[in-house]
Motif scaffolding. Structure first.
Motif, PDB file in Angstrom:
ATOM      1  N   LEU A 240       1.302  -1.283   0.164  1.00 25.92           N
ATOM      2  CA  LEU A 240      -0.055  -0.217  -0.019  1.00 25.92           C
ATOM      3  C   LEU A 240       0.985   1.363  -0.070  1.00 25.92           C
ATOM      4  CD1 LEU A 240      -2.538  -1.312   2.474  1.00 25.92           C
ATOM      5  CD2 LEU A 240      -3.246  -1.065  -0.380  1.00 25.92           C
ATOM      6  N   SER A 241       1.895   1.045   0.414  1.00 27.07           N
ATOM      7  CA  SER A 241       2.675   2.426  -0.207  1.00 27.07           C
ATOM      8  C   SER A 241       3.534   2.308  -1.146  1.00 27.07           C
ATOM      9  CB  SER A 241       3.592   2.894   1.053  1.00 27.07           C
ATOM     10  OG  SER A 241       4.155   1.596   1.689  1.00 27.07           O
ATOM     11  N   THR A 242       3.674   1.926  -2.088  1.00 32.75           N
ATOM     12  CA  THR A 242       4.453   1.872  -3.480  1.00 32.75           C
ATOM     13  C   THR A 242       4.174   2.513  -4.108  1.00 32.75           C
ATOM     14  OG1 THR A 242       5.435  -0.583  -2.631  1.00 32.75           O
ATOM     15  CG2 THR A 242       5.677   0.229  -5.184  1.00 32.75           C
ATOM     16  N   PRO A 243       4.383   3.882  -4.442  1.00 32.81           N
ATOM     17  CA  PRO A 243       3.975   4.544  -5.502  1.00 32.81           C
ATOM     18  C   PRO A 243       4.230   4.040  -7.037  1.00 32.81           C
ATOM     19  CG  PRO A 243       6.099   5.810  -4.380  1.00 32.81           C
ATOM     20  CD  PRO A 243       5.763   4.546  -4.186  1.00 32.81           C
ATOM     21  N   GLU A 244       5.091   3.028  -7.197  1.00 38.40           N
ATOM     22  CA  GLU A 244       5.672   3.327  -8.665  1.00 38.40           C
ATOM     23  C   GLU A 244       4.376   2.116  -9.491  1.00 38.40           C
ATOM     24  OE1 GLU A 244       9.220   0.598 -10.913  1.00 38.40           O
ATOM     25  OE2 GLU A 244       8.672   0.232  -8.671  1.00 38.40           O
ATOM     26  N   GLY A 245       4.554   2.609 -10.823  1.00 34.36           N
ATOM     27  CA  GLY A 245       3.209   2.596 -11.506  1.00 34.36           C
ATOM     28  C   GLY A 245       3.428   1.257 -12.062  1.00 34.36           C
ATOM     29  N   ILE A 246       2.663   0.119 -12.919  1.00 31.52           N
ATOM     30  CA  ILE A 246       2.853  -1.408 -12.457  1.00 31.52           C
ATOM     31  C   ILE A 246       3.598  -1.301 -13.264  1.00 31.52           C
ATOM     32  CG2 ILE A 246       1.038  -2.310 -10.716  1.00 31.52           C
ATOM     33  CD1 ILE A 246      -0.508  -2.964 -13.150  1.00 31.52           C
ATOM     34  N   PHE A 247       3.343  -0.770 -14.755  1.00 25.62           N
ATOM     35  CA  PHE A 247       3.530  -1.080 -16.653  1.00 25.62           C
ATOM     36  C   PHE A 247       4.643  -0.706 -15.596  1.00 25.62           C
ATOM     37  CE2 PHE A 247      -0.978   0.673 -18.212  1.00 25.62           C
ATOM     38  CZ  PHE A 247      -0.915  -0.654 -17.594  1.00 25.62           C
ATOM     39  N   ALA A 248       4.967   0.313 -15.918  1.00 28.75           N
ATOM     40  CA  ALA A 248       7.018   0.350 -15.405  1.00 28.75           C
ATOM     41  C   ALA A 248       7.723  -0.169 -14.737  1.00 28.75           C
ATOM     42  CB  ALA A 248       7.101   2.076 -15.011  1.00 28.75           C
ATOM     43  N   ARG A 249       7.000  -0.744 -13.084  1.00 26.79           N
ATOM     44  CA  ARG A 249       6.881  -2.073 -12.377  1.00 26.79           C
ATOM     45  C   ARG A 249       7.632  -3.132 -13.270  1.00 26.79           C
ATOM     46  NH1 ARG A 249       8.379  -2.382  -7.497  1.00 26.79           N
ATOM     47  NH2 ARG A 249       8.442  -5.042  -6.687  1.00 26.79           N
ATOM     48  N   ILE A 250       6.402  -3.999 -14.296  1.00 30.02           N
ATOM     49  CA  ILE A 250       6.528  -4.751 -15.273  1.00 30.02           C
ATOM     50  C   ILE A 250       7.613  -4.828 -16.399  1.00 30.02           C
ATOM     51  CG2 ILE A 250       5.485  -6.292 -16.796  1.00 30.02           C
ATOM     52  CD1 ILE A 250       2.939  -5.856 -15.182  1.00 30.02           C
ATOM     53  N   LEU A 251       7.606  -4.030 -17.410  1.00 34.00           N
ATOM     54  CA  LEU A 251       8.740  -3.235 -18.293  1.00 34.00           C
ATOM     55  C   LEU A 251      10.155  -3.124 -17.957  1.00 34.00           C
ATOM     56  CD1 LEU A 251       5.883  -1.813 -20.713  1.00 34.00           C
ATOM     57  CD2 LEU A 251       6.972  -4.093 -20.931  1.00 34.00           C
ATOM     58  N   ARG A 252      10.317  -2.333 -16.622  1.00 35.81           N
ATOM     59  CA  ARG A 252      11.402  -2.058 -16.062  1.00 35.81           C
ATOM     60  C   ARG A 252      12.303  -3.432 -16.771  1.00 35.81           C
ATOM     61  NH1 ARG A 252      12.118  -0.009 -10.593  1.00 35.81           N
ATOM     62  NH2 ARG A 252      11.667  -2.124 -10.593  1.00 35.81           N
ATOM     63  N   PRO A 253      13.136  -4.658 -16.620  1.00 29.75           N
ATOM     64  CA  PRO A 253      13.136  -5.756 -16.449  1.00 29.75           C
ATOM     65  C   PRO A 253      13.947  -5.305 -17.457  1.00 29.75           C
ATOM     66  CG  PRO A 253      11.985  -6.207 -14.814  1.00 29.75           C
ATOM     67  CD  PRO A 253      11.285  -4.903 -15.082  1.00 29.75           C
ATOM     68  N   LEU A 254      12.870  -5.117 -18.995  1.00 34.87           N
ATOM     69  CA  LEU A 254      13.070  -5.450 -20.785  1.00 34.87           C
ATOM     70  C   LEU A 254      14.066  -4.078 -20.749  1.00 34.87           C
ATOM     71  CD1 LEU A 254       9.589  -6.524 -21.340  1.00 34.87           C
ATOM     72  CD2 LEU A 254      11.684  -7.987 -21.142  1.00 34.87           C
ATOM     73  N   GLY A 255      14.003  -3.166 -19.899  1.00 35.60           N
ATOM     74  CA  GLY A 255      15.334  -1.668 -20.381  1.00 35.60           C
ATOM     75  C   GLY A 255      14.008  -0.850 -20.777  1.00 35.60           C
TER      76      GLY A 255
END
Lengths: 407, 404
Positions: A240-255
Motif C-alpha cells: 500500500l505504499s509503493t507509488p511505482e506504476g505497474i506498467f513501469a514495474r513490469i517493463l523495467r526488466p526489459l529495459g
C-alpha cells in the motif's frame, strides 16, 4: 374552483420553503411576507363561492402561521396545515377531478419539497459557490468567475493525477469485474448443486461495509505480517505504499522506462482496485444471474438441435441477450468509479505516497473539508458532474447501439 | 445448457470453488485474526486455527475463570485466588511471577494488592495469585519467567506470548482468569470496552431505521400520486424527479454541509437523516409497483367512497410489500455502511455511526490487529445476520435493481 385548492396548497408549501430559505440566509423577510400573502390570497380565491366555516378556520390558522412564522420558522408549517383544515370542510363539495388535483399535489409535496431543499437548490448553490473566491466560514469572498475552473483544469497537477487514477480505475475494474462476474454467473447458471451456497459466498462481500472490508484487506496487505506476502513469498513488500506504476514495474526488466501517466496505476492503487473488485463482484454476479435467467430456454434448445457447441451458445446467445444487463453494470461502474472514497481513505489514509491513490472523491474531500476551500471543491464537483453527464450521454449514443434489447 | 458431461462438470466446480474460496477468505481471515493474541497474529507463517479456538484450552480457561470470578467471563474479584500450575517434573529454579503494570501509571492497585505465592508440589510449581484488595478487576494480566534450564515444562493455559529474556523464557497472558467466553472472545470484549461501540451501534441503527421508515412514507405517497392520481403538473413533477437522478452525490456534499451548518444541524441526528429522506430510487421503485396493480381495485374502492389517502393505505401499501422490502434493505444498507457523509457532518464521538467509529478505531488500535479485526467483525455482524435471515429478499432486491 378545484385547481385553486391545489394552488392554495402549493403556495402554502412555497411559503414554508421561502421561510426556510430565509433561515438559511438565501432570501429575506420580504420574500417570505410576499409568499405568505400570496398563499393567503390564493386561499381567499379558493373560498370564493363556497364560504364554509371550516374554510375560514383554515384561513385563520394560515394567517396565524404566517405571523408566528416570523419568529419561529417551523410555525410557518401552519399555513399548509390550514389548507387541510379547509379541505376537511370542502371535501364533500368538490368534484372528482379537483379532488385528484388536490390529493396529487398533497402527496407529492413532501418528496418534492425535500428534493428541492436537499438536492436541486444545493446543486445550483454548488455552481454559484464555484464562481466565488475561497469561500469558507471566515470572511467575505468575492465573485471571480471561472478562475477556480481555470486553476483546476490548467494549473492543478493533483486534479489530473486524480483524473488519471479514475481513468485507470475504470480501465481495470470494469472489464475485469464484469468479465469475472459474467464467467461466474454463466457457470452458476449451469445447473450446479449448491447454487445457493455459492451465491451466498459470492454476494457476502457486497453487503459488508467498505470500512470493515478495507480494514481486513489492509491487514492482508500488511507488509510484515500480512497474509498476501506470505502467500506470494515476498516478505516485507509494501503493497500500500509503493507509488511505482505497474506498467513501469513490469517493463523495467526489459529495459523500457515509463513515467508519468503511462507508468500506469501505482501498485498501491492496484491493491485498492483488487479490493474494490472483490467487494463489488457479488452484486454484478447476482444482477447478471437474474439477466441470464430471463433468457428464454428455447434459444438454447434450438441451438442444441443445430449442434452448437457450449462456446457458440455463450458467444451467440448468452452474450448478446445479456448485453442490456452488461450495459447497465457498465454505466453503474463508470459512475461508481467517480465516487471511490471509503476504501482509499482506509487503505491509504493520506492518498498514498506521492498522492498515487488520490481519487476524485478523496481530492474533493481533502479540498473541501481539510483545506476548507469550499469554492474550489465545488468547482471540482461541478467538473465531475459535467464529466459524468457527458460520459453517460456518449455511452448512450455509442455503446447502447450495440445492445440487444429485444430477444 | 449442458456441458460435455464429466470434464465440464469438474471444470465448473473447480472454478466455482476456487472463486468462492477467494471471496470468502477475507472473512475467514478477519474472524481468525479476531480470535488471536497479538503474537499469534504476527507469526511469519499464518496460524490457521487460533489457540483460543482449541477446546483443550477452554477447560483450563473455565477453571481459572471460575477461580477468579465466573466460569464464563472470568474476572479477578476481591478476595479470590487464582492458581496456575507449571508442570516442570523436577524442582529447578523458582519461576518468577509478576503482574505487569500499564506504562505511564503511577500506581497499579491490581499489582499492589496481589499476593503471589509460589510453592513446589509433586512435579509442578503452584503459583497462587490472591487479590487482597477491595477492588475487583476484569482482567488479570500475568507475566511469568521460567528458566531455560528446564528441559520441558507444560502449562494449563497456553500463554499469549513467549519471548526470550537472557537465561529465562518470559511467558505472558493478557488474562489469566478469563473464563470460556472471556478467553475465546478476549479481543471482542477489549474492543467493546476500548470504544463506545454500543453508542455507535445505536446511532447507526437509529439513523438507518429512521431513514428507511421516513423515506418509505414519503416515497410511498409520492409514488402513489404519480402512479394513480391524475393531477395538473404531474409531468412536471415527474421530470423534476428524474432530473435529480442526474445529480451525483459529490456535488451535494459541500452545499448541504453549508446548509446544515446554517441551520445549526451539524453534529446532530438531523444531519445524518434529513438530507437523504426523499429517495428518487424509492419513488421509482414503488411507482413501478403501483402501476402494476390493476386499476379495477382502485375504481372499486373509489365507488365505495374511499379517499385517495385510504386507497394508498388500504390497497396500494399492503400490495407492495416486496417493493418496500427491497427499498428498505437498500436504504438500510446504504445508511448503515456510509462513511463519507457521517465523516463530514459529525465530529463528536457521541454522534459517530458504527462505520465512523470503526474508522476512528483503526487509527487508535494501531498494530493490535486482533482487536481491530474483532471490531470489524462486530461492525458487519448485524448486516451479515440480517442477510442470512432474509437472504431471498436481499438477492431478489439486488436482482430487481438490474432489470428495467
Amino acid at each position: 374552483m378545484g385547481t385553486r385548492l391545489a394552488l392554495y396548497l402549493g403556495l402554502g408549501v412555497v411559503a414554508v420553503l421561502v421561510r426556510l430559505l430565509w433561515e438559511l440566509r438565501f432570501a429575506g423577510a420580504g420574500s417570505y411576507a410576499l409568499a405568505a400573502v400570496a398563499a393567503l390570497a390564493a386561499g381567499l380565491w379558493a373560498i370564493q363561492g363556497k364560504p364554509l366555516p371550516l374554510a375560514w378556520l383554515g384561513l385563520a390558522i394560515g394567517l396565524a402561521g404566517t405571523v408566528a412564522g416570523y419568529g419561529l420558522p417551523w410555525l410557518s408549517l401552519l399555513i399548509p396545515l390550514g389548507v387541510f383544515v379547509g379541505y376537511w370542510g370542502w371535501a364533500r363539495h368538490v368534484s372528482e377531478k379537483d379532488l385528484g388535483a388536490f390529493w396529487g399535489w398533497a402527496l407529492v409535496w413532501p418528496a418534492v419539497g425535500l428534493l428541492l431543499v436537499w438536492q436541486v437548490i444545493p446543486a445550483f448553490y454548488a455552481l454559484w459557490l464555484s464562481f466565488l473566491d475561497r469561500f469558507n466560514f471566515i470572511g467575505h469572498s468575492r465573485f471571480v468567475g471561472l478562475l477556480n475552473y481555470e486553476i483546476l483544469l490548467t494549473r492543478d497537477p493533483l486534479f489530473w493525477k486524480a483524473m488519471g487514477n479514475t481513468f485507470w480505475f475504470v480501465a481495470f475494474t470494469v472489464p475485469i469485474g464484469i468479465g469475472l462476474a459474467t464467467l461466474m454467473a454463466i457457470l452458476l447458471n449451469e445447473k450446479v448443486k449448491l447454487q445457493g451456497l455459492f451465491r451466498t459466498l459470492y454476494f457476502l462481500p457486497y453487503i459488508t461495509a467498505l470500512t470493515a472490508a478495507a480494514a481486513v484487506w489492509d491487514w492482508i496487505y500488511n507488509p510484515e505480517f500480512g497474509f498476501l506476502n506470505w502467500l506470494l513469498g515476498t516478505p516485507g513488500f509494501q503493497w500500500l505504499s509503493t507509488p511505482e506504476g505497474i506498467f513501469a514495474r513490469i517493463l523495467r526488466p526489459l529495459g523500457i522506462n515509463l513515467s508519468g501517466f503511462w507508468a500506469g496505476p501505482s501498485v498501491a492503487f492496484v491493491a485498492v482496485m483488487a479490493m474494490s473488485i472483490w467487494h463489488f463482484l457479488g452484486y454484478q454476479i447476482v444482477v447478471l444471474l437474474a439477466g441470464l435467467q430471463n433468457i428464454p430456454k428455447e434459444y438454447y434448445e434450438a441451438a442444441e438441435l443445430d449442434g452448437a457447441s457450449w462456446w457458440q451458445k455463450v458467444r451467440f446467445i448468452t452474450w448478446p441477450l445479456l448485453s442490456p444487463t452488461t450495459f447497465f453494470l457498465f454505466t453503474l461502474s463508470l459512475i461508481g468509479a467517480f465516487q471511490v472514497f471509503t476504501q482509499v481513505l482506509i487503505l491509504t489514509p493520506t492518498g498514498g505516497v506521492l498522492q498515487d491513490t488520490l481519487t476524485l472523491a478523496l481530492y474533493l474531500y481533502n479540498k473541501g473539508f481539510r483545506d476548507s476551500n469550499f469554492s474550489y471543491a465545488s468547482a471540482l464537483a461541478v467538473v465531475v458532474f459535467i464529466m459524468i453527464l457527458v460520459l453517460t450521454l456518449v455511452q448512450r449514443r455509442v455503446l447502447e447501439r450495440r445492445v440487444t434489447y429485444e430477444a | 445448457m449442458r456441458l460435455k458431461p464429466l470434464l465440464g462438470q469438474i471444470t465448473v466446480y473447480t472454478v466455482l470453488i476456487a472463486g468462492s474460496a477467494i471471496m470468502a477468505f477475507p472473512f475467514y481471515w478477519m474472524l481468525a485474526t479476531s480470535l488471536k493474541s497479538p503474537q499469534e497474529a504476527q507469526q511469519a507463517v499464518p496460524v490457521w486455527v487460533p489457540e483460543r479456538l482449541k477446546p483443550a484450552n477452554w477447560a483450563a480457561a473455565a477453571r481459572l475463570g471460575a477461580q477468579g470470578g465466573s466460569m464464563w467471563w472470568g474476572g479477578y474479584r476481591a478476595g479470590r485466588s487464582v492458581v496456575l500450575r507449571v508442570y516442570t517434573g523436577e524442582k529447578g529454579p523458582e519461576p518468577v511471577v509478576t503482574i505487569p503494570t500499564p506504562p505511564a501509571a503511577f500506581s497499579d492497585p491490581r499489582a499492589d494488592n496481589t499476593r503471589i505465592e509460589t510453592a513446589f508440589e509433586d512435579g509442578w510449581w503452584e503459583v497462587t495469585l490472591t487479590n487482597g484488595g477491595q477492588e475487583s478487576f476484569r482482567l488479570l494480566p500475568v507475566r511469568l519467567r521460567i528458566a531455560k534450564s528446564y528441559p520441558t515444562y507444560r502449562l494449563e493455559l497456553q500463554p499469549d506470548s513467549i519471548s526470550s529474556r537472557g537465561e529465562d523464557w518470559e511467558l505472558s497472558w493478557s488474562n489469566l482468569a478469563p473464563g470460556v467466553l472471556g478467553y475465546v472472545l478476549h479481543n471482542f470484549r477489549e474492543a467493546w470496552y476500548a470504544a463506545p461501540f454500543g453508542r455507535y451501534f445505536f446511532n447507526s441503527f437509529f439513523t438507518a431505521l429512521t431513514q428507511v421508515l421516513g423515506g418509505l412514507f414519503i416515497a410511498a405517497m409520492a409514488a402513489f400520486a404519480l402512479a394513480r392520481i391524475p393531477f395538473p403538473g404531474k409531468e412536471f413533477v415527474f421530470s423534476l424527479i428524474i432530473a435529480t437522478l442526474m445529480i451525483p452525490g459529490e456535488v451535494l456534499l459541500i452545499p448541504n454541509y453549508i446548509l446544515l451548518s446554517r441551520l445549526g444541524w451539524l453534529d446532530t441526528y438531523y444531519a445524518l437523516i434529513v438530507p437523504w429522506l426523499a429517495s428518487v430510487f424509492g419513488i421509482f421503485l414503488l411507482r413501478q409497483f403501483y402501476l402494476s396493480l390493476p386499476q379495477d381495485l382502485f375504481d372499486a374502492a373509489r365507488i365505495d367512497g374511499a379517499t385517495y389517502w385510504s386507497q394508498l393505505w388500504r390497497i396500494a401499501l399492503p400490495l407492495s410489500v416486496p417493493g418496500m422490502v427491497t427499498y428498505g434493505i437498500f436504504t438500510f444498507l446504504g445508511a448503515y455502511n456510509a462513511l463519507l457523509w457521517p465523516l463530514i457532518v459529525t465530529n463528536s464521538p457521541e454522534m459517530r455511526t458504527i462505520q465512523l467509529g470503526l474508522q476512528a478505531f483503526i487509527g487508535e488500535a494501531g498494530s493490535d490487529y486482533g482487536a481491530l479485526m474483532a471490531a470489524s467483525t462486530l461492525s458487519i455482524l448485524p448486516i451479515v445476520l440480517g442477510y442470512f435471515l432474509a437472504q431471498k429478499q436481499f438477492v431478489q432486491g439486488v436482482a430487481r435493481s438490474g432489470i428495467k
